[in-house]
Motif scaffolding. Structure first.
Motif, PDB file in Angstrom:
ATOM      1  N   CYS A 303       0.852  -1.194   0.000  1.00 44.40           N
ATOM      2  CA  CYS A 303       0.000   0.000   0.000  1.00 44.40           C
ATOM      3  C   CYS A 303       0.891   1.249   0.000  1.00 44.40           C
ATOM      4  N   THR A 305       3.292   4.284  -0.279  1.00 43.88           N
ATOM      5  CA  THR A 305       4.653   4.413  -0.800  1.00 43.88           C
ATOM      6  C   THR A 305       5.275   3.041  -1.068  1.00 43.88           C
ATOM      7  N   SER A 306       4.940   2.075  -0.235  1.00 43.94           N
ATOM      8  CA  SER A 306       5.496   0.724  -0.438  1.00 43.94           C
ATOM      9  C   SER A 306       5.030   0.151  -1.774  1.00 43.94           C
ATOM     10  N   SER A 350       6.217  -3.628   3.231  1.00 46.26           N
ATOM     11  CA  SER A 350       5.577  -2.768   4.227  1.00 46.26           C
ATOM     12  C   SER A 350       6.625  -2.188   5.172  1.00 46.26           C
ATOM     13  N   GLN A 351       6.646  -0.881   5.279  1.00 51.31           N
ATOM     14  CA  GLN A 351       7.565  -0.256   6.235  1.00 51.31           C
ATOM     15  C   GLN A 351       7.234  -0.710   7.641  1.00 51.31           C
ATOM     16  N   SER A 352       5.968  -0.503   8.039  1.00 55.94           N
ATOM     17  CA  SER A 352       5.572  -0.757   9.427  1.00 55.94           C
ATOM     18  C   SER A 352       5.461  -2.240   9.748  1.00 55.94           C
ATOM     19  N   THR A 355       0.418  -3.039   8.260  1.00 57.08           N
ATOM     20  CA  THR A 355      -0.707  -2.561   7.463  1.00 57.08           C
ATOM     21  C   THR A 355      -1.762  -3.665   7.308  1.00 57.08           C
ATOM     22  N   VAL A 401       5.403  10.889   9.108  1.00 57.17           N
ATOM     23  CA  VAL A 401       4.291  10.128   8.516  1.00 57.17           C
ATOM     24  C   VAL A 401       4.523   9.894   7.014  1.00 57.17           C
ATOM     25  N   SER A 403       6.529   8.723   4.154  1.00 50.22           N
ATOM     26  CA  SER A 403       7.644   7.782   4.080  1.00 50.22           C
ATOM     27  C   SER A 403       8.719   8.274   3.113  1.00 50.22           C
ATOM     28  N   ALA A 605      -2.109   8.657   9.025  1.00 53.31           N
ATOM     29  CA  ALA A 605      -1.414   7.971  10.120  1.00 53.31           C
ATOM     30  C   ALA A 605      -0.332   7.130   9.477  1.00 53.31           C
ATOM     31  N   LYS A 606       0.703   6.880  10.225  1.00 55.05           N
ATOM     32  CA  LYS A 606       1.833   6.168   9.626  1.00 55.05           C
ATOM     33  C   LYS A 606       1.559   4.683   9.490  1.00 55.05           C
ATOM     34  N   VAL A 608      -1.257   1.901   9.249  1.00 56.86           N
ATOM     35  CA  VAL A 608      -2.700   1.815   9.015  1.00 56.86           C
ATOM     36  C   VAL A 608      -3.188   0.412   9.377  1.00 56.86           C
TER      37      VAL A 608
HETATM   38  C1  G6P Z   1       0.274   4.841   5.329  1.00 52.83           C
HETATM   39  C2  G6P Z   1       1.502   5.715   5.467  1.00 52.83           C
HETATM   40  C3  G6P Z   1       2.345   5.636   4.202  1.00 52.83           C
HETATM   41  C4  G6P Z   1       2.689   4.185   3.883  1.00 52.83           C
HETATM   42  C5  G6P Z   1       1.443   3.308   3.809  1.00 52.83           C
HETATM   43  C6  G6P Z   1       1.804   1.838   3.766  1.00 52.83           C
HETATM   44  O1  G6P Z   1      -0.569   5.382   4.377  1.00 52.83           O
HETATM   45  O2  G6P Z   1       1.137   7.058   5.727  1.00 52.83           O
HETATM   46  O3  G6P Z   1       3.529   6.377   4.365  1.00 52.83           O
HETATM   47  O4  G6P Z   1       3.367   4.132   2.667  1.00 52.83           O
HETATM   48  O5  G6P Z   1       0.634   3.505   4.980  1.00 52.83           O
HETATM   49  O6  G6P Z   1       2.426   1.482   4.971  1.00 52.83           O
HETATM   50  P1  G6P Z   1       3.441   0.330   5.168  1.00 52.83           P
HETATM   51  O7  G6P Z   1       3.870   0.441   6.605  1.00 52.83           O
HETATM   52  O8  G6P Z   1       2.709  -0.946   4.896  1.00 52.83           O
HETATM   53  O9  G6P Z   1       4.576   0.529   4.238  1.00 52.83           O
END
Ligand code: G6P
Length: 611
Positions: A303, A305-306, A350-352, A355, A401, A403, A605-606, A608
């Motif tokens: 999702c 930026t990823s 996914s960064q986080s 998601t 927030v 990325s 939100a960073k 989601v």
């Molecule tokens: C949110 C963040 C974005 C990020 C996206 C996907 O919308 O604000 O910066 O790219 O989620 O998150 P992830 O952690 O899965 O890369």
């Protein structure tokens, strides 16, 4: 989405919780609240940022060695004092903080209302705690048992912590789908949505798993499953430095993270590549590499930026490893009965690592027999734990927030994956492989050269700070860079922006171009250079303002553009790692000139963790 923090031990809970909430504010910031045992079980909450809550509480007696706190990103009920967490139970005997969504809350609420419960908010979370208390009273059981029974009846996602008026040395927590970490100190425990509120007190943590309940009572941590069997808490050492989660002299986390990219890209490659001996190994993928070698199809799911990083990877995998790649929004993929065959390989980015849509898409693909690789930043998060194999980004915590450094680290890791596959498949020559390793190793230094032009980019930003719309164009592997540049601008400056493949401009967006329209074009010297020159001419002919990202030393495009930003030459496939940097800076400075809060843009939100 939503940050939760709790403390029980021998120190004052309030300052620990407030500081922790500030660290988690990237997860949501429309209201904040705290519950303490200062005389009685008291809840204090306020619409707005954590700082507003802090101001509201100034001068109050808040002494307590136990407490829970929450910073909210609204799902059920508008941002307001009454919808802020924590929420009391009917008898005010319990209070809850909750991150997630209880999907069957409406029917539970109706049933409780029929039996006389009165609700003071529009949230699903308040229903949750009323429900728990109701079970406790009717079944005459312990709180722990009531939580367990309630969890077996609720549908949805949650990370919760509950505090009880009857016991000021007890917290009960649980998770399903939303993250929860417990920091283990000496006779004290810290609970939070991620490790950042914990790191300055202890580096020993327990990651709570889905469908586990954590009971902290009288200085002891017990973990049970929802079926009531004991699980031994698995204590891990955190590999996180405090300075990594502080601004370190920068005005904003976003700027710090943009400037960290030479290091974060290097860290993503550390120990993995060495061009001198043609070495490239991604340890986490080794056991499953054969599956990737034999697959005919890779599906990338992500999702935001990823997803853009995934689009860049599509070009790179197809070019180098000659394998069919599809890139999907996780949210679309999971709801449209996708065709997945057993041999398919899924790469989830996914960064986080949290998601919700990406996690659900992984589970769906897994159930159909696919092999899942994860490309994540946050160590120990849910996605790496749900995948068969993977490679961490090692980019360090990303707190802004919007990325930035995660994107370049993702592209770096995915490029290494593609190269490794291509080498094993024999789809590239050894000399090309070597050349690409050398070029990759040089990327951090080249990023530094671009960052050194930040003053120039700041100047250009000032020129366009009042624009109403922006168009971003790129071709081939730089098309996703155009999408990412437009997304960055939208997210933090609230200017409408669109990214387009340059050749598609004439099929629609060209109608928008006039003297008011800035057009950012990634126009580096590659095999589509001539074509992009024509696209720039088309913009010029309609009096659009051109900001071109060009290869160092280029003079032709310079003459036909209003502004140019030069980036060092590199291999065509690696240009996104460089071209995105000026676009990040451009959006940052424009947002600053417009007075926007870049680290906490409205409505975003960073992480989601809701669908
Ligand atoms: C949110 C963040 C974005 C990020 C996206 C996907 O919308 O604000 O910066 O790219 O989620 O998150 P992830 O952690 O899965 O890369």
């Amino acid at each position: 989405m939503c940050g939760i923090v709790a403390y029980v031990g021998h120190r004052e809970a309030y300052p620990i919780i407030i500081k922790g909430l500030k660290r988690l504010e990237y997860r949501g910031y429309d209201s904040a609240g705290i519950a303490l045992m200062n005389g009685d079980l008291n809840v204090y909450k306020k619409k707005g940022k954590v700082a507003d809550l802090e101001q509201y509480l100034e001068g109050q007696k808040l002494n307590s060695t136990i407490g829970i706190g929450h910073t909210r990103w609204a799902t059920h009920g508008e941002p307001s004092d009454r919808n802020a967490h924590p929420h009391y139970s009917e008898n005010k005997n319990l209070a809850i903080i909750h991150n997630g969504i209880i999907e069957n809350y409406a029917s539970l609420k109706q049933d409780l209302e029929n039996r006389g419960h009165v609700f003071h908010s529009d949230t699903d979370s308040e229903v949750f705690i009323h429900f728990i208390e109701d079970i406790q009273q009717n079944a005459k059981c312990s709180l722990e048992e009531a939580v367990r029974l309630a969890l077996s009846k609720v549908v949805g996602a949650y990370a919760i912590v509950i505090i009880s008026r009857d016991n000021n040395n007890q917290l009960i927590a649980a998770r399903k789908g939303s993250p929860l970490v417990i920091g283990v100190g000496k006779d004290e425990f810290f609970l939070a949505s991620d490790a950042t509120p914990i790191i300055e007190y202890t580096n020993e943590v327990v990651y709570v798993n889905d469908l586990e309940i954590a009971i902290i009572r009288d200085n002891k941590l017990t973990i049970k499953t929802i079926e009531n069997t004991d699980n031994t808490p698995y204590i891990q050492k955190l590999d996180l430095e405090l300075e990594a989660i502080e601004k370190g002299g920068y005005d904003h986390f976003m700027l710090k993270e943009i400037f960290e990219q030479p290091k974060s890209i290097k860290d993503a490659m550390r120990g993995r590549i060495n061009s001198e001996n043609n070495h490239l190994v991604l340890g986490g993928l080794r056991d499953y590499m054969n599956r990737m070698l034999s697959t005919n199809r890779i599906v990338i799911i992500a999702c935001g930026t990823s997803w853009h990083a995934g689009l860049v990877a599509e070009y790179i995998f197809e070019e180098l490893a000659r394998v069919n790649v599809e890139v999907e929004y996780a949210s679309e993929f999971r709801y449209r009965n996708p065709v997945i065959n057993e041999g398919d390989v899924i790469i989830a980015i996914s960064q986080s690592g949290e998601t919700a849509d990406t996690l659900a898409a992984i589970e769906l693909a897994k159930s159909k027999g696919a092999i899942i690789f994860g490309v994540c930043n946050v160590v120990g998060s849910s996605i790496p734990r749900a995948t068969h194999a993977g490679a961490y980004l090692h980019a360090g915590p990303e707190i802004g927030v919007a990325s930035t450094k995660a994107f370049t680290a993702q592209v770096t890791v995915l490029t290494m994956m593609a190269l490794s596959l291509a080498q094993k498949k024999g789809t590239i020559t050894e000399s090309k492989f070597h050349e690409l390793l050398v070029d990759l190793e040089q990327i951090p230094t080249k990023v530094e050269q671009i960052l050194a032009q930040s003053e120039k980019i700041k100047y250009i930003s000032q020129e366009f700070k009042d624009a109403k719309n922006f168009l971003y164009l790129g071709r081939g592997v730089n098309f996703p860079v155009a999408l990412e540049g437009a997304l960055k601008l939208k997210e933090i400056s609230y200017i409408h922006a669109e990214g387009y493949p340059a050749a598609e401009m004439k099929h629609g967006p060209i109608a928008l171009i006039d003297e008011e329209m800035p057009v950012v074009v990634v126009a580096t010297k590659d095999n589509s250079y001539e074509k992009i020159v024509s696209n720039i001419q088309e913009v010029r002919a309609r009096k659009g303002k051109v900001i071109a990202i060009v290869t160092e030393g280029e003079t032709h495009i310079q003459k036909m553009s209003d502004f140019v930003i030069e980036i060092p030459a590199t291999h065509d496939l690696l240009v996104p790692l460089l071209a995105v940097i000026p676009l990040q800076l451009l959006s940052y400075y424009i947002a600053i000139y417009r007075g926007c809060n870049v680290d906490q843009p409205r409505n975003l939100a960073k992480s989601v963790t809701v669908e």
